[in-house]
Design an enzyme around this catalytic site. Structure first.
Site, mmCIF file in Angstrom:
data_model
loop_
_atom_site.group_PDB
_atom_site.id
_atom_site.type_symbol
_atom_site.label_atom_id
_atom_site.label_comp_id
_atom_site.label_asym_id
_atom_site.label_seq_id
_atom_site.Cartn_x
_atom_site.Cartn_y
_atom_site.Cartn_z
ATOM 1 N NE ARG A 101 -4.173 1.771 0.646
ATOM 2 C CZ ARG A 101 -5.069 2.156 -0.259
ATOM 3 N NH1 ARG A 101 -4.922 1.806 -1.523
ATOM 4 N NH2 ARG A 101 -6.127 2.864 0.106
ATOM 5 C CB THR A 139 -8.987 -1.824 -7.477
ATOM 6 O OG1 THR A 139 -10.266 -2.393 -7.219
ATOM 7 C CG2 THR A 139 -8.706 -0.792 -6.408
ATOM 8 C CB THR A 163 -5.881 0.153 -6.615
ATOM 9 O OG1 THR A 163 -6.718 1.277 -6.841
ATOM 10 C CG2 THR A 163 -5.026 0.419 -5.391
ATOM 11 C CG ASP A 176 -8.417 5.261 -1.026
ATOM 12 O OD1 ASP A 176 -9.360 5.809 -1.614
ATOM 13 O OD2 ASP A 176 -7.870 4.219 -1.444
ATOM 14 C CB SER A 191 -7.189 -0.336 1.048
ATOM 15 O OG SER A 191 -7.638 -1.042 -0.095
ATOM 16 N N GLY A 200 -13.617 -2.517 -7.252
ATOM 17 C CA GLY A 200 -14.923 -1.983 -6.909
ATOM 18 C C GLY A 200 -14.913 -0.969 -5.796
#
Length: 650
Positions: free
Chosen positions: A145, A456, A474, A496, A521, A545
C-alpha cells in the site's frame, strides 16, 4: 538467498534464464510444452493465441463493455490465471507455462496491467497480495500500500498551507493536485515476494509488457472510455496527452492501436535494475518532479498544488509482510484475507462470522445455471444486513494499525464468536436495520469515516506447484491523479484518507493522514481452504470496486460455499449488498434477468433498493473434482473484458 542459474528451452524466450530457489518450493522449473496451453478455442475448436488479432481473439476490444452472456467455467489440470484484461491474463499464463511461480506471473501481469488498464492499475500504485505456499502450507499477506510523505499532516488534503486554518484547499482539486499522490508500493511488494517465492529470473518477467508497449496493442473498451471521460483532467499533463491523444488533441479510441515507448523504457529499466530503479535514481527523480508540478501543461497554465513527496520518501519505502486475517466458516472452511491497512479482510471475516448464525443454504438463487441465477430475497437480506454491521465497525475502527490500534483486544475482539453472535442477533428476518451502529468496545474516542474509494483491478493465479496468489492492485480513481511520467500514471491513493483529521463532532478519525501512514483500503484478496487451517485449497477470489469490494467478494464466497455455485456462476451472479446505509444494491447489469420480485421483496423488508448497473471484476479460481479428476475451475467477471487461461490438457 542463492539462486542457481541454468539454461533450459522454454516457450517464453525471456525465460531462457531460469532459477531454482527455496521460495519456489525447491522445484526446478517445470516447463509445459503443450502448444495449446495459454490459448483460447475458436468456434471450430482450433487454438487462438490471445493478442494475435485473428478472428475470435478475446483481446480484440468491443465498442462497449457490458454484461457478457453465456460464459461457462473453464477447467485446467495444472495451472490457471484469471484477470480482468485478456492481455494481462496471457502474460501470467505464459509465465506459468514457462515453469514460473504464481508470484512470477503476478510480476508479469502487473507490468502489462499498467499499460493496457491504466485506468485501474499502475506500476507506481499500490497492491495487496495473499500468497499460499503449497510446501509450507502457510498463507502470507503482502502489503504494498502507498504511504503518505514525511511532510504530510492531518490537513494535507484539505489545506495548501497545512498549518494555516484559513488556507484554501488544494487546486484544482485534492485529487488532481499532487497532494493525492502517495509513495508507491506495488513494485517493492512484488520484489519482496519474488525474492521469497520466484522461480524465474526477475529480468525476464517484463518482456511481454515491453513487447506490447513497443509494438502496440488495441485499446480496450474501458481504456477508450476512460480516456474520453477524463480528457479535461488529462489535458493538464503533456505526457498524458502524448500517450492518449492524437496530435490534433482528439482522444485515442477503443480498437485503435497505440504504443507507449516511454513505458517500454521504464520496464526495461525495472528488468535490468530491479524494483530499486523506481525508488532511487532517475525514475525516482522523475516521479518526485512530476508530483511536484505546480502549473499545468495546458494553455491556461492551470495552477496545481504540488506534492511534498521527496526522494527520501521514495528511498525509505518498505513493503511489509503481515499476518493475514483468517477465520473459520461453518466448521467446514478456513478463510484467509487481507489485514489492515485493508478494512476489507476484517469486514469479510466479520460478515462470515455473522452469517454463520443463519442457514444460508436454503436461500440460494433461483435457476443458477442461468448466469448464476436470481438471488433470493432472504439471501440478499441476510447478507446485506451482515455487511451493514461489518461496515459500521470498519467505518469507525479500522485504519493503518501501525498508527491506530484496533479497539479492545484488536482482531480477537472484532472476530470473537461471542461478539459476532451478539451482532447477528441484531438482524431481523423481516425488517432491514437501515443503518447499523458500530459495536460497543467501551470508550473509544474515534470518529466515523465514510471516505469513498474507487476503481481497482484483481487477478487470481494457481501455479503448477500448487502455490496460489490472489492480488488486488489499484490506481484509485480512474486514471489516478492524471499525472503521467515515463509512460505510467501516478495514483490519487492518498484521497482514501479522510480529508479531515476529525469528524463532525470533533473526534479524531482513525483514517486520518499522518507521515508515513498508509490509507485505509477495502481491497480484499481472499483465499479459502477446507478444514480448520491452510492446506486443502478451495478457492482464490477478489475484486475491484472501491468501497463495494467487500460486497462483491462476499457474494462470490457465499455463492460458492453456501449455494454450491461453480466458479463462473458465483462470479456471474448478480452483485448485491450494502454498505452501512439504508440502500441495498442489486446489480442491473444483466438486463435479461427479471429482478422485479427480488426488488419488491427487499422493499417490503424496508430496504431502499438501487438497481444501477455495477462493474466489479471478480476473478475466481476453485479446486474441484470433475469426472473423477482434481481440476482447477475458473470464472471471469462478465462485466469486464477478462478471461481464464490455463494449461492445454482439457
Amino acid at each position: 538467498m542463492r539462486k542457481r542459474m541454468l539454461w533450459i528451452m522454454a516457450p517464453l524466450a525471456a525465460a531462457a534464464f531460469l532459477t531454482s530457489c527455496g521460495g519456489g518450493n525447491g522445484h526446478f522449473p517445470v516447463v509445459d510444452n503443450d502448444p495449446s496451453s495459454c490459448t483460447v478455442r475458436s468456434s471450430g475448436g482450433a487454438p487462438i493465441v490471445v493478442g494475435s488479432g485473428v478472428s475470435g481473439d478475446p483481446a480484440a476490444p468491443e465498442n462497449a463493455s457490458g454484461y457478457r452472456l453465456g460464459l461457462t467455467a473453464k477447467y485446467s489440470s495444472k495451472y490457471m490465471v484469471v484477470a480482468n484484461t485478456p492481455l494481462a491474463t496471457k502474460a501470467g499464463c505464459d509465465i506459468l507455462k514457462a515453469g514460473g511461480s504464481a508470484v512470477d506471473a503476478a510480476v508479469a501481469m502487473q507490468a502489462v496491467l499498467g499499460l493496457v488498464e491504466p485506468q485501474s492499475s499502475t506500476i507506481a500504485g499500490s497492491a495487496f497480495m495473499m500468497y499460499y505456499d503449497a510446501k509450507t502450507r502457510k498463507v502470507t499477506a503482502y502489503d504494498g500500500r502507498e504511504a503518505a510523505p514525511a511532510a504530510a499532516t492531518g490537513y494535507y488534503l484539505s489545506r495548501q498551507d497545512q498549518g494555516d486554518p484559513g488556507s484554501s484547499a488544494p487546486v484544482p482539486s485534492a485529487r488532481r493536485s499532487g497532494r493525492s499522490i502517495g509513495v508507491p508500493g506495488v513494485m517493492r511488494m512484488l520484489d519482496m515476494a519474488h525474492k521469497e517465492h520466484g522461480m524465474l529470473a526477475w529480468s525476464g518477467l517484463f518482456d511481454y509488457g515491453i513487447k506490447l508497449s513497443t509494438d502496440g496493442f488495441q485499446i480496450p473498451g474501458r481504456l477508450g472510455a476512460a480516456i474520453a471521460s477524463n480528457a479535461a483532467s488529462l489535458a493538464l499533463d503533456a505526457n498524458a496527452m502524448a500517450a492518449y491523444f492524437h496530435a490534433d488533441g482528439s482522444p485515442r479510441t477503443t480498437g485503435e492501436t497505440m504504443t507507449n515507448l516511454p513505458y517500454a523504457r521504464t520496464l526495461k529499466t525495472l528488468a535490468t535494475q530491479g524494483a530499486d530503479a523506481l525508488y532511487t535514481g532517475d525514475l525516482a527523480k522523475a516521479i518526485v518532479a512530476k508530483a511536484a508540478q505546480s502549473v499545468g501543461d495546458d494553455s491556461a497554465k492551470t495552477p496545481i498544488t504540488p506534492s511534498l513527496m521527496t526522494l527520501d520518501d521514495l528511498a525509505g519505502y518498505k513493503a511489509k509482510k503481515r499476518d493475514p486475517v483468517c477465520t473459520g466458516y461453518r466448521s467446514a472452511y478456513y478463510v484467509c484475507t487481507m489485514s489492515p491497512p485493508s478494512s476489507g479482510g476484517i469486514a469479510i471475516a466479520q460478515s462470515l462470522g455473522i452469517l454463520g448464525q443463519f442457514n444460508l443454504a436454503q436461500y440460494g438463487p433461483a435457476n443458477p445455471a442461468n448466469e448464476g441465477g436470481v438471488p433470493s430475497v432472504m439471501g440478499v437480506h441476510l447478507v446485506s444486513e451482515a455487511e451493514r454491521l461489518a461496515y459500521a465497525d470498519r467505518d469507525k475502527y479500522v485504519a493503518d494499525t501501525d498508527f491506530v490500534p484496533l479497539p479492545a483486544q484488536g482482531l480477537a475482539s472484532l472476530l470473537s464468536p461471542d461478539y459476532l453472535r451478539q451482532r447477528a442477533s441484531l438482524i431481523s428476518p423481516d425488517r432491514s436495520m437501515g443503518t447499523a451502529a458500530a459495536g460497543d468496545f467501551g470508550s473509544v474516542p474515534q470518529g466515523v469515516d465514510k471516505t469513498a474509494e474507487h476503481g481497482t483491478t484483481h487477478f487470481s493465479v494457481v501455479d503448477a506447484y500448487g502455490n496460489v496468489v490472489s492480488m488486488t492492485t489499484t490506481v484509485e480513481s480512474s486514471m489516478g491523479s492524471f499525472h503521467m511520467v515515463e509512460g505510467f500514471l501516478l495514483t490519487n491513493q492518498l484521497t482514501d484518507f479522510s480529508a479531515s483529521p476529525v469528524d463532525g463532532s470533533g473526534q479524531p478519525v482513525a483514517n486520518r493522514v499522518a507521515p508515513g501512514k498508509r490509507p485505509r483500503s477495502t481491497m480484499a484478496p481472499t483465499l479459502v481452504f477446507k478444514g480448520s487451517a491452510p492446506g486443502d485449497f478451495v478457492m482464490a477470489t477478489g475484486s475491484p470496486g472501491g468501497g463495494a469490494i467487500i460486497q462483491y467478494v462476499m457474494k462470490t464466497v457465499v455463492g460458492a460455499l453456501d449455494w454450491g455455485l461453480d466458479a463462473q456462476q458465483a462470479t456471474s451472479l448478480v452483485n448485491f449488498g450494502a454498505a452501512n446505509s439504508p440502500t441495498t444494491g442489486v446489480d442491473g447489469s444483466n438486463t435479461t434477468l427479471d429482478l422485479a420480485a427480488l426488488v419488491d421483496g427487499l422493499k417490503a423488508k424496508g430496504h431502499t433498493v438501487s438497481t444501477s448497473a455495477q462493474s466489479s471484476g471478480v476473478a475466481t479460481i476453485m479446486r474441484v473434482t470433475r469426472n473423477g479428476r482434481t481440476l482447477l475451475e475458473g470464472g471471469a467477471d462478465p462485466r469486464r473484458e477478462g478471461i481464464v487461461l490455463g494449461d492445454g490438457s482439457l
